[in-house]
Scaffold this motif. Structure first.
Motif, mmCIF file in Angstrom:
data_model
loop_
_atom_site.group_PDB
_atom_site.id
_atom_site.type_symbol
_atom_site.label_atom_id
_atom_site.label_comp_id
_atom_site.label_asym_id
_atom_site.label_seq_id
_atom_site.Cartn_x
_atom_site.Cartn_y
_atom_site.Cartn_z
ATOM 1 N N GLN A 133 2.235 -10.800 7.977
ATOM 2 C CA GLN A 133 2.736 -10.590 9.332
ATOM 3 C C GLN A 133 1.650 -10.894 10.367
ATOM 4 O OE1 GLN A 133 4.525 -6.654 9.509
ATOM 5 N NE2 GLN A 133 6.531 -7.573 9.143
ATOM 6 N N ALA A 134 0.406 -10.528 10.060
ATOM 7 C CA ALA A 134 -0.698 -10.830 10.980
ATOM 8 C C ALA A 134 -0.868 -12.341 11.134
ATOM 9 C CB ALA A 134 -1.986 -10.183 10.467
ATOM 10 N N GLN A 135 -0.762 -13.073 10.033
ATOM 11 C CA GLN A 135 -0.882 -14.533 10.117
ATOM 12 C C GLN A 135 0.273 -15.133 10.919
ATOM 13 O OE1 GLN A 135 -1.466 -15.187 5.817
ATOM 14 N NE2 GLN A 135 -3.388 -16.161 6.394
ATOM 15 N N GLN A 136 1.439 -14.558 10.789
ATOM 16 C CA GLN A 136 2.582 -15.044 11.570
ATOM 17 C C GLN A 136 2.353 -14.794 13.052
ATOM 18 O OE1 GLN A 136 5.854 -12.976 9.765
ATOM 19 N NE2 GLN A 136 5.684 -14.129 7.866
ATOM 20 N N LEU A 137 1.819 -13.634 13.389
ATOM 21 C CA LEU A 137 1.524 -13.349 14.794
ATOM 22 C C LEU A 137 0.462 -14.306 15.322
ATOM 23 C CD1 LEU A 137 1.632 -9.464 14.704
ATOM 24 C CD2 LEU A 137 3.173 -10.967 15.981
ATOM 25 N N GLN A 138 -0.519 -14.612 14.503
ATOM 26 C CA GLN A 138 -1.532 -15.581 14.927
ATOM 27 C C GLN A 138 -0.901 -16.955 15.135
ATOM 28 O OE1 GLN A 138 -4.551 -15.027 11.893
ATOM 29 N NE2 GLN A 138 -5.799 -13.854 13.329
ATOM 30 N N ALA A 139 0.038 -17.322 14.286
ATOM 31 C CA ALA A 139 0.728 -18.607 14.444
ATOM 32 C C ALA A 139 1.507 -18.648 15.759
ATOM 33 C CB ALA A 139 1.660 -18.863 13.260
ATOM 34 N N ARG A 140 1.936 -17.490 16.214
ATOM 35 C CA ARG A 140 2.640 -17.390 17.500
ATOM 36 C C ARG A 140 1.666 -17.187 18.659
ATOM 37 N NH1 ARG A 140 7.473 -13.177 16.933
ATOM 38 N NH2 ARG A 140 7.177 -13.333 19.169
ATOM 39 N N ALA A 195 -3.997 -10.647 19.358
ATOM 40 C CA ALA A 195 -4.272 -9.234 19.627
ATOM 41 C C ALA A 195 -3.307 -8.332 18.863
ATOM 42 C CB ALA A 195 -4.196 -8.960 21.127
ATOM 43 N N ALA A 196 -2.068 -8.744 18.739
ATOM 44 C CA ALA A 196 -1.078 -7.956 17.995
ATOM 45 C C ALA A 196 -1.334 -8.010 16.495
ATOM 46 C CB ALA A 196 0.327 -8.463 18.310
ATOM 47 N N ALA A 197 -2.034 -9.050 16.041
ATOM 48 C CA ALA A 197 -2.324 -9.198 14.613
ATOM 49 C C ALA A 197 -3.449 -8.279 14.151
ATOM 50 C CB ALA A 197 -2.675 -10.654 14.303
ATOM 51 N N LEU A 198 -4.351 -7.923 15.043
ATOM 52 C CA LEU A 198 -5.526 -7.140 14.655
ATOM 53 C C LEU A 198 -5.195 -5.800 13.998
ATOM 54 C CD1 LEU A 198 -8.019 -7.868 17.569
ATOM 55 C CD2 LEU A 198 -8.094 -8.697 15.220
ATOM 56 N N PRO A 199 -4.293 -4.995 14.555
ATOM 57 C CA PRO A 199 -3.995 -3.715 13.898
ATOM 58 C C PRO A 199 -3.410 -3.903 12.491
ATOM 59 C CG PRO A 199 -3.041 -3.764 16.106
ATOM 60 C CD PRO A 199 -3.588 -5.123 15.831
ATOM 61 N N LEU A 200 -2.661 -4.971 12.287
ATOM 62 C CA LEU A 200 -2.101 -5.228 10.964
ATOM 63 C C LEU A 200 -3.207 -5.585 9.975
ATOM 64 C CD1 LEU A 200 1.068 -7.288 11.961
ATOM 65 C CD2 LEU A 200 0.935 -4.860 11.385
ATOM 66 N N SER A 201 -4.161 -6.400 10.406
ATOM 67 C CA SER A 201 -5.286 -6.760 9.543
ATOM 68 C C SER A 201 -6.125 -5.529 9.227
ATOM 69 C CB SER A 201 -6.156 -7.823 10.211
ATOM 70 O OG SER A 201 -5.426 -9.014 10.376
ATOM 71 N N ARG A 202 -6.331 -4.682 10.203
ATOM 72 C CA ARG A 202 -7.108 -3.445 9.968
ATOM 73 C C ARG A 202 -6.370 -2.513 9.013
ATOM 74 N NH1 ARG A 202 -8.623 -3.880 15.839
ATOM 75 N NH2 ARG A 202 -10.776 -4.550 15.786
ATOM 76 N N ALA A 203 -5.064 -2.422 9.156
ATOM 77 C CA ALA A 203 -4.282 -1.573 8.246
ATOM 78 C C ALA A 203 -4.360 -2.103 6.816
ATOM 79 C CB ALA A 203 -2.831 -1.491 8.714
ATOM 80 N N ALA A 204 -4.313 -3.418 6.670
ATOM 81 C CA ALA A 204 -4.441 -4.020 5.337
ATOM 82 C C ALA A 204 -5.815 -3.732 4.751
ATOM 83 C CB ALA A 204 -4.179 -5.526 5.407
ATOM 84 N N LEU A 205 -6.855 -3.854 5.571
ATOM 85 C CA LEU A 205 -8.208 -3.550 5.094
ATOM 86 C C LEU A 205 -8.338 -2.097 4.653
ATOM 87 C CD1 LEU A 205 -10.736 -5.382 7.450
ATOM 88 C CD2 LEU A 205 -10.533 -5.597 4.978
ATOM 89 N N ALA A 206 -7.692 -1.200 5.383
ATOM 90 C CA ALA A 206 -7.752 0.221 5.027
ATOM 91 C C ALA A 206 -7.160 0.475 3.640
ATOM 92 C CB ALA A 206 -7.023 1.062 6.079
ATOM 93 N N ILE A 207 -6.232 -0.348 3.226
ATOM 94 C CA ILE A 207 -5.635 -0.237 1.892
ATOM 95 C C ILE A 207 -6.518 -0.934 0.857
ATOM 96 C CG2 ILE A 207 -3.686 -0.959 0.443
ATOM 97 C CD1 ILE A 207 -1.942 -0.776 3.046
ATOM 98 N N LEU A 208 -6.970 -2.124 1.188
ATOM 99 C CA LEU A 208 -7.629 -2.980 0.201
ATOM 100 C C LEU A 208 -9.103 -2.665 -0.042
ATOM 101 C CD1 LEU A 208 -5.967 -6.332 1.253
ATOM 102 C CD2 LEU A 208 -5.513 -5.021 -0.833
ATOM 103 N N GLU A 209 -9.841 -2.260 0.988
ATOM 104 C CA GLU A 209 -11.267 -2.010 0.789
ATOM 105 C C GLU A 209 -11.532 -0.901 -0.228
ATOM 106 O OE1 GLU A 209 -12.795 -1.825 4.860
ATOM 107 O OE2 GLU A 209 -13.710 -3.800 4.528
ATOM 108 N N PRO A 210 -10.785 0.217 -0.208
ATOM 109 C CA PRO A 210 -11.011 1.228 -1.260
ATOM 110 C C PRO A 210 -10.667 0.704 -2.660
ATOM 111 C CG PRO A 210 -9.838 2.200 0.600
ATOM 112 C CD PRO A 210 -9.884 0.716 0.833
ATOM 113 N N GLN A 211 -9.642 -0.142 -2.754
ATOM 114 C CA GLN A 211 -9.315 -0.724 -4.059
ATOM 115 C C GLN A 211 -10.450 -1.611 -4.548
ATOM 116 O OE1 GLN A 211 -5.472 -2.672 -3.916
ATOM 117 N NE2 GLN A 211 -4.376 -0.728 -4.006
ATOM 118 N N LEU A 212 -11.022 -2.402 -3.650
ATOM 119 C CA LEU A 212 -12.133 -3.266 -4.028
ATOM 120 C C LEU A 212 -13.372 -2.438 -4.379
ATOM 121 C CD1 LEU A 212 -13.200 -6.127 -4.436
ATOM 122 C CD2 LEU A 212 -13.759 -6.173 -1.996
ATOM 123 N N ALA A 213 -13.622 -1.376 -3.628
ATOM 124 C CA ALA A 213 -14.774 -0.514 -3.913
ATOM 125 C C ALA A 213 -14.640 0.130 -5.292
ATOM 126 C CB ALA A 213 -14.916 0.556 -2.832
#
Length: 182
Positions: free
Chosen positions: A59-66, A70-88
């Motif tokens: 969804q963030a990439q779609q917003l960037q395509a549009r 700025a609207a994509a940033l919170p989505l990317s941060r939310a994804a990082l909040a999920i993925l960074e602990p998994q990677l750690a």
């Protein structure tokens, strides 16, 4: 039914790359809704959490395509909040590394120059730290993008040509743009 739900995210990416953004947006919304439904049943399921993060990144990439970065940033941060602990928790997990790196790439453009460079270097170090990264074409393609953003076009071009020589072709990656140069 679950198998169908997991394929929706890939369909959304494909439609976005084909320039069919309204269809892509509908599909990614469907994917996110499906993952939210599954997570309501088991909020700690790591695979479903990752699928949700991937839907957020799409969804963030779609917003960037549009051109709505700025609207994509919170989505990317939310994804990082999920993925960074998994990677750690599993530093050699290529799937988590792919998601974290993609989310960081999306965030990098919104950061001041020094922070952006530090984030890109950290992401490159993460890609290089995974022992199987040298064989995974998706991670190698992300390394091409990282190298480009870090200003190392020569190394990016070499890696891009190696990837394409091995049969890698993804219209959504800078590899395609570099593979025929030099």
């Amino acid at each position: 039914r679950r198998r169908l739900q997991f394929g929706v995210g890939q369909d959304a990416r494909l439609r976005r790359l084909q320039g069919r953004l309204p269809e892509a947006m509908a599909l990614s919304g469907e994917s996110l809704q499906a993952m939210d439904g599954l997570l309501a049943q088991n909020a700690e399921h790591p695979g479903w959490k990752r699928e949700r993060a991937e839907a957020l990144l799409e969804q963030a990439q779609q917003l960037q395509a549009r051109r709505e970065g700025a609207a994509a940033l919170p989505l990317s941060r939310a994804a990082l909040a999920i993925l960074e602990p998994q990677l750690a928790a599993q530093a050699q997990d290529r799937g988590a590394l792919l998601g974290v790196t993609l989310a960081r790439l999306q965030l990098a453009d919104a950061l001041p120059s020094a922070e952006r460079t530090a984030l890109l270097r950290s992401s490159m170090a993460g890609c290089e730290a995974v022992s199987s990264a040298s064989r995974d074409p998706r991670l190698r393609a992300l390394r091409v993008e990282l190298l480009l953003r870090l200003g190392d076009r020569e190394r990016a071009g070499v890696l891009a040509r190696e990837l394409m020589g091995g049969g890698y072709l993804d219209a959504g990656e800078p590899v395609v743009l570099l593979g025929d140069s030099g």
